[in-house]
Design a protein around this motif. Sequence first.
Motif, short mmCIF file in Angstrom:
data_model
loop_
_atom_site.label_atom_id
_atom_site.label_comp_id
_atom_site.label_asym_id
_atom_site.label_seq_id
_atom_site.Cartn_x
_atom_site.Cartn_y
_atom_site.Cartn_z
N UNK A 281 0.83 -1.20 0.00
CA UNK A 281 0.00 0.00 0.00
C UNK A 281 0.87 1.25 0.00
N UNK A 282 2.11 1.14 0.48
CA UNK A 282 3.01 2.30 0.51
C UNK A 282 3.31 2.84 -0.88
N UNK A 283 3.21 1.97 -1.90
CA UNK A 283 3.48 2.42 -3.27
C UNK A 283 2.55 3.56 -3.67
N UNK A 284 1.37 3.55 -3.13
CA UNK A 284 0.38 4.58 -3.52
C UNK A 284 0.69 5.94 -2.91
N UNK A 285 1.79 6.01 -2.17
CA UNK A 285 2.24 7.30 -1.63
C UNK A 285 3.31 7.96 -2.49
N UNK A 286 3.74 7.27 -3.55
CA UNK A 286 4.78 7.84 -4.42
C UNK A 286 4.15 8.99 -5.22
N UNK A 287 4.59 10.21 -5.01
CA UNK A 287 3.85 11.36 -5.54
C UNK A 287 3.88 11.52 -7.05
N UNK A 288 4.97 11.05 -7.69
CA UNK A 288 5.09 11.27 -9.14
C UNK A 288 5.06 9.98 -9.94
N UNK A 289 4.41 8.96 -9.40
CA UNK A 289 4.29 7.69 -10.11
C UNK A 289 3.30 7.82 -11.26
N UNK A 290 3.78 7.53 -12.47
CA UNK A 290 2.95 7.62 -13.67
C UNK A 290 2.51 6.25 -14.18
#
Length: 397
Positions: A281-290
């Motif tokens: 779930x931490x991946x969804x905190x990456x601000x510039x993930x495209x």
Amino acid sequence: SGLPTNIPTRPPSRTPTAPPSVTPSGLPTNIPTGLPSNIPTDSPSSTPTRLPTVTPSTLPSNSPSDLPSNIPQRVLGRCALCGFTDENRNDEIFNVLSTVSDPDDINDASTPQGQCFNWIVDEDLFCSCPQDSKIAQRYVMCVFYHSTDGGNWNECNAPKNMTDVAEIAAANANCSIAGDGIDSFNRATFYGTDAWLTPVDECLWGGLACRNSSSRVDRIEFESSGLGGTVPSELQYLTELRFLIMEEGGTTGTIPSEIATIPLLHIIDLNFNAMTGSIPVEIYDIPFLFQLDLNDNLFSGTIATEIGSIQFLQFVQLEGNELTGTIPSEMGDLKFLKTFEAYNNKLMGSMPEEVCANRNQTVDDEVRRLQRLTVDCNVSEIFFVNCSVPECCTSCQ
């Protein structure tokens, strides 16, 4: 007159008479005293002291040290330019790397961490110093190599003998992977195609690219290159990494949640591997993930509602896994999403209206661009998602 007036009566005799006409007295008229008038005293008039008037110190004023001043007092080690003995260099490097990996792993020569520590201190001719700003990066890339079954890749494997020039050249000749993938932002980077662990800057190892401005790793890119093993958590220390691409290999294990701390990460592409576990779930905190491309693995668990918080997410491929549960309505918050594919899973329920509303529509003067939306929507299957075609989904699988 011609002759003297007093002519001698006879020639002088050749010898004088026995005594002179004036007989000298027995002693000279000036009889010297018993000793000369300037008779030296028993000691000189200026009696010297027992020691010179300027007594030297016990040692000369410029006493040499135990060793000559221009000879170093310690023997520098294998990487002399670092300014350390081998023992001190090893200790300092260990201290640095202990902030990156568990010290117990570094001390275990059977782990990727232990192998890489030993390689840096004993084998690597690049001779990284403890004070080098990039020593942790070089170590992390070495850990990546050993963690992903380096040595059994299809190409770019490290030479067997790290000090043999001929072996290094042969290894380089067998490496053609270039970290030159598409970058929408056109950041200035550089890359090479040298074999891994060779004594050049790690940025030049095949499959990597680094920023021109900082020489920090910007891209890891492998496709069908025979990578195996697991993704190491140490990647979190690549703070300028934007592209993590490891497609079509044999990578197993889970996605380490630590990579979510990489602030500039744009693309996570791990498709066609054998990875397991849930999507952190931490991946969804990456601000510039495209782009989140995880299709054709063995991922399980659900699609977390937090996925809706990735503001700029454009491309999501989750098909071909073992995901369960429903598609969260929060995905409707992804205003820039263009592709979402989640078929060949075990998902159920209905496609949220909030997601369908983004199908190439203008909502409140805002253009929604969801162009491809596919799920298992065949009602004859055990697992399916209610989604009308073409009103919402673009196709049913």
